[in-house]
Design an enzyme around this catalytic site. Structure first.
Site, PDB file in Angstrom:
ATOM      1  N   ARG A   5     -18.597  -0.565   8.959  1.00 53.39           N
ATOM      2  CA  ARG A   5     -19.623  -1.588   9.126  1.00 53.39           C
ATOM      3  C   ARG A   5     -20.088  -1.980   7.729  1.00 53.39           C
ATOM      4  O   ARG A   5     -20.873  -1.269   7.110  1.00 53.39           O
ATOM      5  CB  ARG A   5     -20.775  -1.054   9.970  1.00 53.39           C
ATOM      6  N   GLY A  27      -9.073  -7.487   8.798  1.00 50.91           N
ATOM      7  CA  GLY A  27      -8.050  -6.747   9.509  1.00 50.91           C
ATOM      8  C   GLY A  27      -7.691  -7.408  10.819  1.00 50.91           C
ATOM      9  O   GLY A  27      -6.872  -8.310  10.889  1.00 50.91           O
ATOM     10  N   ARG A  28      -8.354  -6.968  11.888  1.00 50.10           N
ATOM     11  CA  ARG A  28      -7.942  -7.367  13.228  1.00 50.10           C
ATOM     12  C   ARG A  28      -7.983  -8.873  13.470  1.00 50.10           C
ATOM     13  O   ARG A  28      -7.159  -9.399  14.225  1.00 50.10           O
ATOM     14  CB  ARG A  28      -8.811  -6.640  14.265  1.00 50.10           C
ATOM     15  N   ARG A  75      -7.819   2.428  -2.755  1.00 50.29           N
ATOM     16  CA  ARG A  75      -8.637   2.364  -1.544  1.00 50.29           C
ATOM     17  C   ARG A  75      -9.248   3.733  -1.259  1.00 50.29           C
ATOM     18  O   ARG A  75      -8.543   4.738  -1.259  1.00 50.29           O
ATOM     19  CB  ARG A  75      -7.795   1.916  -0.343  1.00 50.29           C
ATOM     20  N   TYR A 103      -6.216  10.801   4.454  1.00 50.87           N
ATOM     21  CA  TYR A 103      -4.824  11.033   4.074  1.00 50.87           C
ATOM     22  C   TYR A 103      -4.773  11.803   2.758  1.00 50.87           C
ATOM     23  O   TYR A 103      -5.799  12.234   2.243  1.00 50.87           O
ATOM     24  CB  TYR A 103      -4.070   9.708   4.024  1.00 50.87           C
ATOM     25  N   HIS A 142      -9.470   7.519   4.396  1.00 54.76           N
ATOM     26  CA  HIS A 142      -9.263   7.818   5.824  1.00 54.76           C
ATOM     27  C   HIS A 142      -8.673   9.190   6.111  1.00 54.76           C
ATOM     28  O   HIS A 142      -8.093   9.422   7.167  1.00 54.76           O
ATOM     29  CB  HIS A 142      -8.372   6.745   6.454  1.00 54.76           C
ATOM     30  N   GLN A 169       0.859  -1.177   0.000  1.00 54.34           N
ATOM     31  CA  GLN A 169       0.000   0.000   0.000  1.00 54.34           C
ATOM     32  C   GLN A 169       0.898   1.230   0.000  1.00 54.34           C
ATOM     33  O   GLN A 169       1.722   1.409   0.898  1.00 54.34           O
ATOM     34  CB  GLN A 169      -0.919   0.032   1.213  1.00 54.34           C
TER      35      GLN A 169
END
Length: 393
Positions: free
Chosen positions: A292, A360-361, A251, A203, A201, A131
């Site tokens: 979500r 992800g997590r 993204r 950036y 996000h 990325q």
């Protein structure tokens, strides 16, 4: 250019998907997850399944150089997912980053480290893309790796409206475009299977999208199409370096950092206006970042943001947003409780709203999460542990 294993067609509107009900006893909840283990072709790359490791900043690269521990960390996960997207990596622009422990994507030392990562991933049969990242106005002045560099942004504004510097000049913008293109060329030479451009996000690339941070009056600001110009120029420059079939993923998100209610598009038509320049510039797929995954994107339709993205672009779509978790990503707004059940996700997949699923997590704590799912070894799955954010498991 081949972009998927099946023709890209507008996804039909699906019936409303109810917000999932918490259930920690089962991921499958009576559904068959086999469709998520079917292969997929992205550009000129075949992926073994529909699962993608999402980019997650780890800060385990001292001096910006990924080492053997980073290579092993990605390889452990590459055995089980179709595609690994690395943590964000700084492009070669002095204002791109704010940490000397986040990996960079320039310099012989860092690129040698990345080649080691690619070799480790390919050795286990995996696929991987870096990325490519520029922080823009979210960078704090005086931070490494280039503390003397000014903060670079479209209009010199942070998301909260405070001043962070001077608006970028056209020449400075050109230098950033070139930095992304050079990084993509280096990625291909290093053996990566594609690249992802971080335009989400809040950036840099996203700061140009959003009217709160882009107040420019030149050709990079104003209406939605103009605000999409920088993203499109970066895609076109990258495409020019890597060729026609090399996967280039973009993204994007509505939400920005702590501004969870931010929106760059309020209607499907606005979304199409924003994304069309990226499609025309040659992007291969869109990685739609939501908190979500199951929530509708716009009033009047149950279709998710991933679903609308696929409908208005016809491109492959990666969806993400609290998949397989009991606690949604940040915040306590509507729908903050997620679920282990994959039933709503499979409904959306069957309805054509997404092609690939980013995790992800759950992968921080269990690299083999997808394999255990496929083999119905649900009791063996390690639950997400926040402590795993502080180590390379």
């Amino acid at each position: 250019m081949t972009v998927s294993s099946s023709p890209a067609v507008p996804a039909p509107a699906t019936a409303p998907v109810p917000a999932p009900v918490p259930d920690s006893t089962s991921l499958l909840d009576g559904v068959d997850a086999a469709p998520l283990f079917s292969p997929f072709v992205l550009g000129d790359v075949k992926l073994a399944n529909r699962f993608v490791m999402a980019p997650m900043t780890r800060q385990f690269s001292p001096g910006g150089i990924p080492g053997e521990d980073v290579a092993a960390y990605y390889a452990r996960r590459a055995e089980h997912v179709g595609l690994v997207v690395t943590e964000g990596t700084y492009v070669d622009h002095p204002s791109a980053g704010s940490s000397d422990r986040v990996p960079r994507f320039y310099g012989d030392d860092a690129l040698a480290g990345w080649r080691q990562v690619v070799e480790a991933v390919h050795a286990v049969g995996g696929r991987i893309v870096p990325q490519l990242w520029h922080l823009g106005a979210t960078r704090e002045a005086g931070t490494p790796p280039h503390p003397q560099a000014p903060v670079f942004s479209p209009s010199g504004l942070r998301a909260d409206g405070s001043t962070v510097g001077e608006p970028a000049t056209t020449a400075e913008i050109d230098a950033v475009v070139a930095a992304f293109a050079t990084a993509a060329a280096d990625a291909r030479r290093a053996g990566f299977d594609g690249v992802e451009l971080h335009g989400a996000h809040g950036y840099l690339l996203d700061q140009f999208f959003w009217q709160n941070t882009n107040r420019r009056t030149d050709s990079y600001g104003g209406d939605l199409a103009a605000r999409a110009r920088l993203g499109a120029e970066v895609v076109a420059a990258v495409r020019g370096e890597v060729g026609p079939d090399y996967p280039v993923i973009y993204r994007y998100s509505q939400w920005k950092g702590s501004h969870f209610d931010a929106r760059v598009a309020d209607t499907p038509d606005e979304l199409e206006t924003l994304l069309a320049p990226l499609v025309d510039a040659g992007v291969s797929a869109l990685h739609v970042s939501t908190r979500r995954y199951w929530l509708p994107a716009f009033d009047g339709s149950p279709r998710t943001l991933a679903g609308w993205t696929k409908r208005v672009t016809g491109l492959p779509v990666i969806a993400i947003g609290s998949i397989g978790l009991t606690t949604a990503f940040r915040g306590d707004h509507e729908g903050s409780t997620a679920t282990l059940s994959l039933a709503p996700l499979l409904d959306l997949f069957a309805g054509g709203e997404l092609d690939l699923v980013a995790l992800g997590r759950v992968l921080l704590s269990d690299p083999a999460w997808t394999t255990k799912l496929r083999e119905h070894r649900l009791a063996d799955i390690l639950p997400y542990d926040a402590a795993d954010t502080t180590r390379l498991t």
